[in-house]
Design a protein around this motif. Structure first.
Motif, PDB file in Angstrom:
ATOM      1  N   GLY A 163      -2.058  -3.764  -4.987  1.00  0.00           N
ATOM      2  CA  GLY A 163      -2.454  -3.090  -3.759  1.00  0.00           C
ATOM      3  C   GLY A 163      -3.165  -1.770  -4.019  1.00  0.00           C
ATOM      4  O   GLY A 163      -3.748  -1.531  -5.076  1.00  0.00           O
ATOM      5  N   VAL A 164      -3.108  -0.884  -3.020  1.00  0.00           N
ATOM      6  CA  VAL A 164      -3.770   0.423  -3.071  1.00  0.00           C
ATOM      7  C   VAL A 164      -2.711   1.514  -3.146  1.00  0.00           C
ATOM      8  O   VAL A 164      -1.757   1.520  -2.358  1.00  0.00           O
ATOM      9  CB  VAL A 164      -4.664   0.648  -1.840  1.00  0.00           C
ATOM     10  CG1 VAL A 164      -5.269   2.051  -1.866  1.00  0.00           C
ATOM     11  CG2 VAL A 164      -5.752  -0.414  -1.772  1.00  0.00           C
ATOM     12  N   THR A 165      -2.899   2.442  -4.088  1.00  0.00           N
ATOM     13  CA  THR A 165      -2.064   3.642  -4.163  1.00  0.00           C
ATOM     14  C   THR A 165      -2.973   4.841  -3.968  1.00  0.00           C
ATOM     15  O   THR A 165      -3.968   4.993  -4.679  1.00  0.00           O
ATOM     16  CB  THR A 165      -1.344   3.755  -5.514  1.00  0.00           C
ATOM     17  OG1 THR A 165      -0.577   2.567  -5.752  1.00  0.00           O
ATOM     18  CG2 THR A 165      -0.421   4.964  -5.526  1.00  0.00           C
ATOM     19  N   SER A 166      -2.648   5.697  -2.995  1.00  0.00           N
ATOM     20  CA  SER A 166      -3.526   6.825  -2.696  1.00  0.00           C
ATOM     21  C   SER A 166      -2.745   8.132  -2.685  1.00  0.00           C
ATOM     22  O   SER A 166      -1.578   8.178  -2.270  1.00  0.00           O
ATOM     23  CB  SER A 166      -4.241   6.621  -1.355  1.00  0.00           C
ATOM     24  OG  SER A 166      -3.323   6.650  -0.287  1.00  0.00           O
ATOM     25  N   SER A 190       0.897   5.332   0.155  1.00  0.00           N
ATOM     26  CA  SER A 190       0.064   6.459   0.557  1.00  0.00           C
ATOM     27  C   SER A 190       0.877   7.746   0.471  1.00  0.00           C
ATOM     28  O   SER A 190       1.925   7.875   1.115  1.00  0.00           O
ATOM     29  CB  SER A 190      -0.440   6.254   1.993  1.00  0.00           C
ATOM     30  OG  SER A 190      -1.276   7.317   2.368  1.00  0.00           O
ATOM     31  N   THR A 233       0.852  -1.186   0.000  1.00  0.00           N
ATOM     32  CA  THR A 233       0.000   0.000   0.000  1.00  0.00           C
ATOM     33  C   THR A 233       0.884   1.232   0.000  1.00  0.00           C
ATOM     34  O   THR A 233       1.764   1.383   0.852  1.00  0.00           O
ATOM     35  CB  THR A 233      -0.915   0.015   1.235  1.00  0.00           C
ATOM     36  OG1 THR A 233      -1.789  -1.103   1.178  1.00  0.00           O
ATOM     37  CG2 THR A 233      -1.731   1.294   1.288  1.00  0.00           C
TER      38      THR A 233
END
Length: 302
Positions: A33-36, A11, A9
């Motif tokens: 995954g997550v990329t923010s 961020s 992740t």
């Protein structure tokens, strides 16, 4: 920023990428995954601003905590190109010039939004000009775009298999074919938008599946010199589909010989309401509104 083959992740806070040349300003690829980003500003030349391929989940200003989620500007390149990636993105503006596509979303579930400075603040959401196709949407969840200019394209907006598409306070000018060309867009809301200079017609929507569709045209101005201002057609495979059509406070100024302001050819249940709209027909054999319903199911109008 270049993130590839990462399962973690990522961020970021408020990110600004300037002076990118050739390569994307931000590249996200093969990341499950997550990329923010709290917000994301990109300025690029001769390349893509934001590029994502198989990038898992992408969040930009996901909770709309900021009024300005970021501006993405690409000179001689695509501003945003996202494919096979889930998104929750609320940007302030997207601008592109001289690219094959200005904004491209393909197989993108979730929500993608450009807010500009709000309805009526023309071009504050960005300008896309000189592209083969201004905006491409294919297999997409929800897209909402506000206060953008689309100028001098082959097609202004090309959309297929979209759940929800809404745009407001647009100016779509000088498309060599259609300003808006859609196939199986199930919900479409167009408001406060000016159309002019389209080569084949302004809004052309076709359907090849059985579904419930909801279309709203509110307070738009169509200046149509060729073809129909708005045309909605059933194709093979869509027999029995539902169309709920709401047309209110529009101006249809169609001067094409044989052209129609609002043309609907529907083979299914049609519930159409046309209210407080003005139709100017300047060409011979033209119609203000032409509604054909081939189904044995109910067709209503108001």
């Amino acid at each position: 920023i270049d993130i590839r083959n990462s399962s973690g992740t990522m961020s970021f806070g408020n990110v600004s990428v300037t002076g990118a040349t050739g390569d994307p300003g931000v590249r996200l690829e093969n990341n499950p995954g997550v990329t923010s980003f709290a917000s994301l500003d990109i300025s690029s030349t001769n390349g893509t601003g934001l590029y994502a391929r198989g990038a898992g989940t992408l969040w930009i200003n996901p909770n709309q905590a900021l009024a300005d989620g970021g501006d993405i500007v690409a000179v001689n390149g695509t501003a945003v190109d996202i494919e096979n990636t889930a998104v929750r993105a609320y940007l302030h503006s997207v601008s592109s010039s001289g690219a094959t596509v200005g904004l491209r979303l393909v197989t993108v579930p979730g929500v993608f939004s450009v807010t500009g400075n709000g309805i009526g603040q023309m071009a504050s959401g960005g300008t896309i000009q000189g592209a083969t196709t201004g905006i491409v949407l294919q297999d997409v969840g929800t897209v909402g775009l506000v206060s953008m200019d689309l100028t001098s394209h082959g097609v202004g907006i090309l959309a297929e298999d979209v759940d929800n598409l809404g745009f407001s306070s647009f100016r779509i000018k000088n498309s060599t074919t259609y300003a808006v060309d859609t196939l199986n867009v199930r919900k479409l809301v167009v408001s406060y938008t000016a159309f002019s200079g389209s080569g084949l017609g302004d809004v052309f929507s076709e359907f090849s599946e059985v579904a419930t569709n909801n279309y709203t045209f509110f307070s738009n101005y169509f200046t149509t010199g060729v073809g129909d201002s708005v045309r909605i057609d059933s194709l093979a495979g869509s027999t029995g589909a539902v169309m709920n059509l709401d047309v209110r406070q529009n101006v249809f100024d169609n001067i094409h010989a044989g052209g129609t302001g609002l043309y609907v050819d529907w083979d299914g249940t049609l519930a159409a309401g046309i209210d407080k709209s003005t139709f100017h027909v300047g060409g011979a054999n033209g119609f203000g509104a032409r509604i054909m319903n081939a189904s044995t199911t109910a067709a209503t109008g108001g």
